[in-house]
Design an enzyme around this catalytic site. Structure first.
Site, PDB file in Angstrom:
ATOM      1  N   ASN A 181      -6.597   4.021 -10.063  1.00 31.48           N
ATOM      2  CA  ASN A 181      -7.282   3.339  -8.962  1.00 31.48           C
ATOM      3  C   ASN A 181      -7.791   4.431  -8.027  1.00 31.48           C
ATOM      4  O   ASN A 181      -7.031   5.012  -7.268  1.00 31.48           O
ATOM      5  CB  ASN A 181      -6.283   2.416  -8.251  1.00 31.48           C
ATOM      6  CG  ASN A 181      -6.915   1.656  -7.106  1.00 31.48           C
ATOM      7  OD1 ASN A 181      -8.078   1.872  -6.761  1.00 31.48           O
ATOM      8  ND2 ASN A 181      -6.160   0.765  -6.506  1.00 31.48           N
TER       9      ASN A 181
ATOM     10  N   ARG B 145      -9.615   0.753 -12.305  1.00 31.75           N
ATOM     11  CA  ARG B 145      -9.977  -0.327 -11.393  1.00 31.75           C
ATOM     12  C   ARG B 145     -11.372  -0.019 -10.855  1.00 31.75           C
ATOM     13  O   ARG B 145     -11.615   1.080 -10.349  1.00 31.75           O
ATOM     14  CB  ARG B 145      -8.990  -0.392 -10.236  1.00 31.75           C
ATOM     15  CG  ARG B 145      -9.403  -1.402  -9.217  1.00 31.75           C
ATOM     16  CD  ARG B 145      -8.462  -1.408  -8.040  1.00 31.75           C
ATOM     17  NE  ARG B 145      -8.926  -2.417  -7.099  1.00 31.75           N
ATOM     18  CZ  ARG B 145      -8.934  -2.251  -5.784  1.00 31.75           C
ATOM     19  NH1 ARG B 145      -8.489  -1.139  -5.261  1.00 31.75           N
ATOM     20  NH2 ARG B 145      -9.377  -3.205  -4.995  1.00 31.75           N
TER      21      ARG B 145
ATOM     22  N   HIS C 215     -10.293  -8.912  -5.129  1.00 31.98           N
ATOM     23  CA  HIS C 215      -8.886  -9.095  -5.539  1.00 31.98           C
ATOM     24  C   HIS C 215      -8.801  -9.922  -6.811  1.00 31.98           C
ATOM     25  O   HIS C 215      -7.793 -10.587  -7.074  1.00 31.98           O
ATOM     26  CB  HIS C 215      -8.044  -9.840  -4.470  1.00 31.98           C
ATOM     27  CG  HIS C 215      -7.905  -9.145  -3.160  1.00 31.98           C
ATOM     28  ND1 HIS C 215      -8.058  -9.798  -1.956  1.00 31.98           N
ATOM     29  CD2 HIS C 215      -7.613  -7.865  -2.854  1.00 31.98           C
ATOM     30  CE1 HIS C 215      -7.858  -8.953  -0.964  1.00 31.98           C
ATOM     31  NE2 HIS C 215      -7.597  -7.763  -1.490  1.00 31.98           N
TER      32      HIS C 215
ATOM     33  N   LEU D   7      -2.229 -12.482   0.278  1.00 26.91           N
ATOM     34  CA  LEU D   7      -2.183 -12.103   1.695  1.00 26.91           C
ATOM     35  C   LEU D   7      -1.606 -10.704   1.840  1.00 26.91           C
ATOM     36  O   LEU D   7      -0.389 -10.511   1.851  1.00 26.91           O
ATOM     37  CB  LEU D   7      -1.331 -13.124   2.483  1.00 26.91           C
ATOM     38  CG  LEU D   7      -1.683 -14.613   2.267  1.00 26.91           C
ATOM     39  CD1 LEU D   7      -0.751 -15.495   3.086  1.00 26.91           C
ATOM     40  CD2 LEU D   7      -3.140 -14.900   2.614  1.00 26.91           C
TER      41      LEU D   7
ATOM     42  N   ARG E 294      -9.713  -6.786   9.755  1.00 30.07           N
ATOM     43  CA  ARG E 294     -11.042  -7.404   9.551  1.00 30.07           C
ATOM     44  C   ARG E 294     -11.092  -8.805  10.159  1.00 30.07           C
ATOM     45  O   ARG E 294     -10.119  -9.551  10.097  1.00 30.07           O
ATOM     46  CB  ARG E 294     -11.346  -7.515   8.049  1.00 30.07           C
ATOM     47  CG  ARG E 294     -11.614  -6.179   7.391  1.00 30.07           C
ATOM     48  CD  ARG E 294     -11.796  -6.340   5.889  1.00 30.07           C
ATOM     49  NE  ARG E 294     -10.954  -5.396   5.184  1.00 30.07           N
ATOM     50  CZ  ARG E 294     -10.595  -5.498   3.913  1.00 30.07           C
ATOM     51  NH1 ARG E 294     -11.009  -6.521   3.182  1.00 30.07           N
ATOM     52  NH2 ARG E 294      -9.831  -4.597   3.346  1.00 30.07           N
TER      53      ARG E 294
ATOM     54  N   GLU F 121      -1.189  -5.679 -10.009  1.00 34.19           N
ATOM     55  CA  GLU F 121      -2.553  -5.392 -10.458  1.00 34.19           C
ATOM     56  C   GLU F 121      -2.579  -4.314 -11.536  1.00 34.19           C
ATOM     57  O   GLU F 121      -3.386  -4.368 -12.455  1.00 34.19           O
ATOM     58  CB  GLU F 121      -3.426  -5.014  -9.264  1.00 34.19           C
ATOM     59  CG  GLU F 121      -3.632  -6.206  -8.334  1.00 34.19           C
ATOM     60  CD  GLU F 121      -4.348  -5.868  -7.038  1.00 34.19           C
ATOM     61  OE1 GLU F 121      -5.576  -5.867  -7.048  1.00 34.19           O
ATOM     62  OE2 GLU F 121      -3.677  -5.616  -6.029  1.00 34.19           O
TER      63      GLU F 121
END
Ligand code: AMP
Length: 396
Positions: free
Chosen positions: A7, A90, A179, A208, A240, A384
Site C-alpha cells: 500500500n 492497493r 474503501h 468508520l 473531513r 484489507e
C-alpha cells in the site's frame, strides 16, 4: 503461495507478506519519510518490531529494504525472492475502467495513469510503488486491487450528480466511492458470520475510521455508498467535512479571504470532528474522554458524527427497501462502543435492539443485537491486506 501486499503513498509504504494458504501474516512493516530521509519498521510474525533509519531517496530503495528484511538470514521469513509468488498492490482510483482487480500489464499501468486526474495525490504514488516493484522483482506477477472497484455496480441513479450531464461525459464527474476492498470483505464476511445468503441479502456496512464511509450491499453487490468523486463526500469524518451545502465554499472563501485550495484544505484537514471539537482531536478516544470530562464541543462532535451515520443507514434502508444486517468496521466501528450505541439508538424504528453487554466486546467478530432484534447488527474487523492477498491469488 506467499503474497506481498503493498500500500504505497507518496512518502510512505505499508507492506505485509501473507501466506495465502494459512492466511497468516508472515511479516509486516512500514517505510516512512521516503524521499526525505527514511525509516523502516519491520516485524516478523511472533518477533519483535524493529525500527531502523535508512536512506530512501526513492521508493525503489524502500522496496529494496523491504525485500532485504523479508529475506534476512536472521529475522527474515523467506529464504529468497523466489518464495514470493505474487504482489498485490492497493490502487486508490480505478475510475469506470476497472470494475474488478486485474493482473498488471502495460495497458493496466496506462489505465491507472489515466485515472490520476481523479486521485492526484494517490494514483501517482501507487504507480511509483508498482514500477519500483516491477524493477526489483521482474517476472513476479503483480495485481492491482482498486478502492473504487466494488462500487462500480452502483446504478446510474446512485452515481450521477445533479450537475450538467456533460460534466459526466467530458470529465467523468460522478460518484465512485472508496474503501471498496473493505466494504467487499466485510459484507461477505458479515453474511458468512451471520448465516445469511449473500446472494439474497440486504447488508449495510459502516466503515468508520479516520476516513469513513457507508455502503448498501444488495445481494452481494454495492448499490450505493457515501463517498463520491473524492473521499470528501458523505459522513462527517476525522478531519473531513463530509456532505454540506456547496454554497458554503464561496461564503467561507469570502469571509476568510481564501482561494479554492485554501477552502479545500479547510474541508479536508480542519473540519470533521476535529473542527467541530475546536481542534481538540480527530481521535475518538480523545473525544470520548473529553466528553466524559464535560467538554461540550467534543460531545457535540460525537453526536453530529453519529447522527450523520444513522441518517445514512436510514437512507440505505430506503435504497434497498429493507435491511437484514448492519456491520460496523474500521478503527471507530470496531472499537468505539459508544458510537455504535448512539447510532443504533436512532434506529429503534427498524426493530433493532442493542445487547449492551455484547457491545462492550472488542477485537473479533461479534453480534451486538439481541436475539429478538429484527435486524442483525455485528462488529466485523476489516482486513484489507488479506482481501488484497485473496484477490491477488485468485488472479494469478
Ligand atoms: P482507521 O482509520 O480505521 O485506522 O481508524 C482510526 C481511528 O479509529 C482513530 O482515529 C480513532 O478515532 C479510532 N479508534 C481507534 N481505536 C479506538 C478505540 N479504542 N476507541 C475509540 N476509537 C478508536
Amino acid at each position: 503461495m506467499n503474497v506481498l501486499v503493498i500500500n504505497c503513498g507518496s512518502s510512505s509504504l505499508k507492506f505485509q507478506l501473507i501466506d495465502s494458504e494459512s492466511e497468516n501474516v508472515l511479516a509486516k512493516g512500514l517505510c516512512e519519510r521516503i524521499g526525505i530521509d527514511g525509516s523502516l519498521t519491520y516485524q516478523p510474525a511472533g518477533g519483535e518490531k524493529v525500527k531502523s533509519e535508512k536512506a530512501m531517496p526513492t521508493h525503489t530503495e524502500a522496496i529494496q529494504f523491504v525485500i532485504d528484511a523479508l529475506t534476512d538470514s536472521e529475522t527474515g521469513v523467506v529464504k529468497s525472492l523466489s518464495e514470493i509468488g505474487a504482489v498485490g498492490h492497493r490502487v486508490v482510483h480505478g475510475g469506470e475502467k476497472f470494475a474488478s482487480s486485474v493482473v498488471i500489464n502495460d495497458e493496466v499501468l496506462a489505465g491507472i495513469e489515466a485515472c490520476s486526474d481523479l486521485a492526484p495525490l494517490h494514483n501517482p504514488a501507487n504507480l511509483i510503488g508498482i514500477r519500483a516493484c516491477q524493477k526489483l522483482m521482474p517476472g513476479t506477477p503483480m495485481v492491482a486491487v482498486f478502492d473504487t472497484a466494488f462500487h462500480q455496480t452502483m446504478p446510474e441513479k446512485a452515481y450521477l450528480y445533479g450537475l450538467p450531464y456533460e460534466y459526466y461525459e467530458k470529465y467523468a464527474v460522478r460518484r465512485y466511492g472508496f474503501h471498496g476492498t473493505s466494504h467487499s470483505f466485510v459484507s461477505k464476511h458479515a453474511a458468512d458470520f451471520l448465516g445469511l445468503d449473500l446472494n439474497n441479502s440486504k447488508i449495510i456496512v459502516a466503515h468508520l475510521g479516520n476516513g469513513a464511509s457507508i455502503s448498501a450491499v444488495l445481494n452481494g453487490k454495492c448499490v450505493d455508498t457515501s463517498m463520491g468523486l473524492t473521499p470528501l463526500e458523505g459522513l462527517v469524518m476525522g478531519t473531513r467535512s463530509g456532505d454540506m451545502d456547496p454554497a458554503i465554499m464561496e461564503y467561507i472563501a469570502k469571509k476568510e479571504d481564501l482561494d479554492i485550495a485554501g477552502v479545500m484544505n479547510v474541508l479536508n484537514k480542519k473540519s470533521g470532528v476535529y473542527g467541530l471539537s475546536k481542534n481538540l482531536s480527530s481521535d475518538f478516544r480523545d473525544l470520548e474522554e473529553a466528553m466524559e470530562n464535560g467538554n461540550k464541543y467534543a460531545a457535540a462532535a460525537l453526536e453530529v458524527f453519529c447522527y450523520r451515520v444513522a441518517k445514512y443507514i436510514g437512507s440505505y434502508v430506503a435504497a434497498m427497501n429493507g435491511v437484514d444486517a448492519i456491520a460496523f468496521t474500521a478503527g471507530i466501528g470496531e472499537n468505539a462502543g459508544i458510537v455504535r450505541e448512539k447510532v443504533l439508538a436512532y434506529l429503534g424504528y427498524l426493530g433493532i435492539t442493542l445487547d449492551a453487554e455484547a457491545n462492550k466486546k472488542r477485537g473479533e467478530d461479534f453480534v451486538i443485537s439481541t436475539a429478538d432484534s429484527k435486524v442483525k447488527v455485528a462488529v466485523i474487523p476489516t482486513n484489507e491486506e488479506l482481501a488484497i492477498a485473496r484477490e491477488t491469488v485468485a488472479l494469478v
